[in-house]
Design a protein around this motif. Structure first.
Motif, short mmCIF file in Angstrom:
data_model
loop_
_atom_site.label_atom_id
_atom_site.label_comp_id
_atom_site.label_asym_id
_atom_site.label_seq_id
_atom_site.Cartn_x
_atom_site.Cartn_y
_atom_site.Cartn_z
N LEU A 81 -34.16 -1.07 -18.49
CA LEU A 81 -32.92 -1.36 -17.79
C LEU A 81 -33.19 -2.11 -16.48
CD1 LEU A 81 -31.45 2.23 -18.22
CD2 LEU A 81 -30.91 0.23 -19.61
N GLY A 82 -32.13 -2.68 -15.93
CA GLY A 82 -32.18 -3.33 -14.63
C GLY A 82 -30.79 -3.31 -14.03
N TRP A 83 -30.63 -3.79 -12.82
CA TRP A 83 -29.33 -3.83 -12.16
C TRP A 83 -28.69 -5.19 -12.41
CZ3 TRP A 83 -31.61 -2.01 -6.87
CH2 TRP A 83 -31.91 -0.64 -6.94
N GLY A 84 -27.60 -5.22 -13.16
CA GLY A 84 -26.90 -6.48 -13.42
C GLY A 84 -27.76 -7.50 -14.13
N PHE A 100 -35.69 -2.83 -11.41
CA PHE A 100 -36.56 -2.48 -12.54
C PHE A 100 -37.30 -1.17 -12.30
CE2 PHE A 100 -40.45 -2.48 -15.01
CZ PHE A 100 -40.02 -2.88 -16.26
N ASP A 101 -37.93 -1.04 -11.14
CA ASP A 101 -38.72 0.16 -10.86
C ASP A 101 -37.84 1.41 -10.81
OD1 ASP A 101 -41.03 -1.36 -10.73
OD2 ASP A 101 -40.93 -1.60 -8.55
N GLN A 102 -36.67 1.31 -10.19
CA GLN A 102 -35.78 2.46 -10.07
C GLN A 102 -35.18 2.87 -11.42
OE1 GLN A 102 -35.83 -0.29 -8.27
NE2 GLN A 102 -35.38 0.11 -6.11
N GLU A 103 -34.69 1.91 -12.18
CA GLU A 103 -34.01 2.22 -13.45
C GLU A 103 -34.96 2.67 -14.55
OE1 GLU A 103 -30.79 2.48 -14.33
OE2 GLU A 103 -30.23 2.10 -12.26
N ASN A 104 -36.22 2.32 -14.44
CA ASN A 104 -37.17 2.63 -15.51
C ASN A 104 -38.16 3.72 -15.13
OD1 ASN A 104 -36.23 0.68 -17.53
ND2 ASN A 104 -36.75 -0.78 -15.92
N PRO A 107 -39.28 9.11 -18.38
CA PRO A 107 -40.21 9.19 -19.49
C PRO A 107 -39.79 8.40 -20.74
CG PRO A 107 -39.12 11.30 -19.16
CD PRO A 107 -38.71 10.41 -18.03
N ARG A 108 -38.54 7.95 -20.83
CA ARG A 108 -38.08 7.23 -22.02
C ARG A 108 -38.21 5.71 -21.86
NH1 ARG A 108 -39.23 10.30 -25.34
NH2 ARG A 108 -38.78 8.49 -26.59
N PHE A 109 -38.79 5.24 -20.74
CA PHE A 109 -38.99 3.81 -20.56
C PHE A 109 -40.05 3.31 -21.53
CE2 PHE A 109 -41.84 0.57 -18.75
CZ PHE A 109 -40.98 -0.51 -18.82
N ARG A 110 -39.78 2.17 -22.13
CA ARG A 110 -40.77 1.46 -22.94
C ARG A 110 -40.50 -0.03 -22.77
NH1 ARG A 110 -42.01 2.02 -29.46
NH2 ARG A 110 -43.91 0.75 -29.41
N PRO A 111 -41.52 -0.83 -22.49
CA PRO A 111 -41.31 -2.27 -22.32
C PRO A 111 -40.60 -2.87 -23.54
CG PRO A 111 -43.52 -1.69 -21.64
CD PRO A 111 -42.93 -0.46 -22.30
N ALA A 112 -39.58 -3.68 -23.28
CA ALA A 112 -38.68 -4.15 -24.34
C ALA A 112 -39.38 -4.94 -25.44
CB ALA A 112 -37.56 -4.98 -23.71
N LYS A 113 -40.20 -5.90 -25.10
CA LYS A 113 -40.82 -6.72 -26.15
C LYS A 113 -41.76 -5.88 -27.01
CE LYS A 113 -40.34 -11.29 -24.14
NZ LYS A 113 -41.02 -12.46 -23.59
N GLU A 114 -42.49 -4.99 -26.39
CA GLU A 114 -43.37 -4.09 -27.14
C GLU A 114 -42.54 -3.21 -28.07
OE1 GLU A 114 -45.10 0.15 -26.00
OE2 GLU A 114 -46.00 -1.46 -24.80
#
Length: 197
Positions: A81-84, A100-104, A107-114
Motif C-alpha cells: 500500500l501507499g498514500w494516494g 510506503f514505510d508506514q502503510e507496509n 506482517p502481511r506486507f509482501r512486495p507486489a511484483k514478487e
C-alpha cells in the motif's frame, strides 16, 4: 463564399459529423461489452481464498483485515500500500510511493511484483488512486492495469487495448467514477471480473 470554400467547409463538417457518430457508436459498444461482464456474476468461492491487495490508503490495512474476518478460517491475504498511490507508482521502481514505510509496516506486507509473479493468489484487488479521471489522464491507468493483470495472470504485459476492447477501462469519459477499480479472478482462473467503481 466561393464554391470551393463552401465545399471545403461542408466536407469538414461532414467529417466531423462522421467522427462524432463513430465515437458514439464505439462508446455504446464499449458500454454493452462492460455490461455483458456483469450479466452473469462469478460463482461464490467454494472455500477460503488467497488474496493480494495492491493500492493506497483508502484501502489501508483495515479493508483486507475486515475481508479476512468476513471470509472466515483459511482466508489469507498480503498487501502493498501507499498514500494516494497510482498503479504506475507501484510498478515503476524509480517512482516514490508516499507513505510506503508506514502503510507496509505489518506482517502481511509482501512486495507486489514478487507476490503477483508467484501465482499464489486466487484473487488480486487493484486499487487505483483517486481521482480516477486524473489517474487515467496523467498516470496511464490502462497501461499499468494491464501490466499488473498480466503479471498476475502469468503474462506480462497484457496490452491495454485488450481491456479497452472489452469496455473495461473508460477510454474517454469516466462515467462519474471517483473511486477505485480492481480485478478479481475466481479460483479456477477461467474467467475474470472487473469490480465496478
Amino acid at each position: 463564399m466561393p464554391p470551393f470554400t463552401r465545399r471545403a467547409v461542408l466536407g469538414v463538417l461532414a467529417l466531423a459529423g462522421a467522427y462524432g457518430a463513430y465515437r458514439v457508436i464505439t462508446r455504446r459498444q464499449q458500454i454493452a461489452a462492460a455490461e455483458a461482464l456483469y450479466a452473469t456474476p462469478l460463482s461464490k468461492p467454494s472455500g477460503a481464498l488467497n488474496v493480494y491487495h495492491l493500492g493506497h490508503s483508502l484501502v489501508g490495512r483495515d479493508i483486507p483485515a475486515m475481508l479476512a474476518q468476513l471470509a472466515g478460517e483459511g482466508h489469507r491475504y498480503d498487501s502493498q500500500l501507499g498514500w494516494g498511490t497510482s498503479l504506475k507508482e507501484h510498478w515503476e521502481p524509480n517512482l516514490a510511493i508516499n507513505g510506503f514505510d508506514q502503510e507496509n509496516a505489518h506482517p502481511r506486507f509482501r512486495p507486489a511484483k514478487e507476490a503477483l509473479g508467484s501465482g499464489e493468489y486466487d484473487c488480486v484487488v487493484l486499487t487505483e488512486m483517486v481521482e480516477i479521471a486524473d489517474a487515467i489522464r496523467y498516470h496511464d491507468s490502462a497501461e499499468y492495469l494491464a501490466r499488473w493483470a498480466g503479471l498476475a495472470w502469468g503474462r506480462t504485459p497484457i496490452p491495454a487495448s485488450t481491456f479497452m476492447k472489452h469496455g473495461i477501462i473508460p477510454t474517454t469519459a469516466t462515467d462519474g467514477c471517483t473511486g477505485s477499480t480492481g480485478i478479481c479472478e475466481n479460483t479456477g482462473r477461467t474467467r475474470s471480473n472487473i469490480l465496478r467503481c
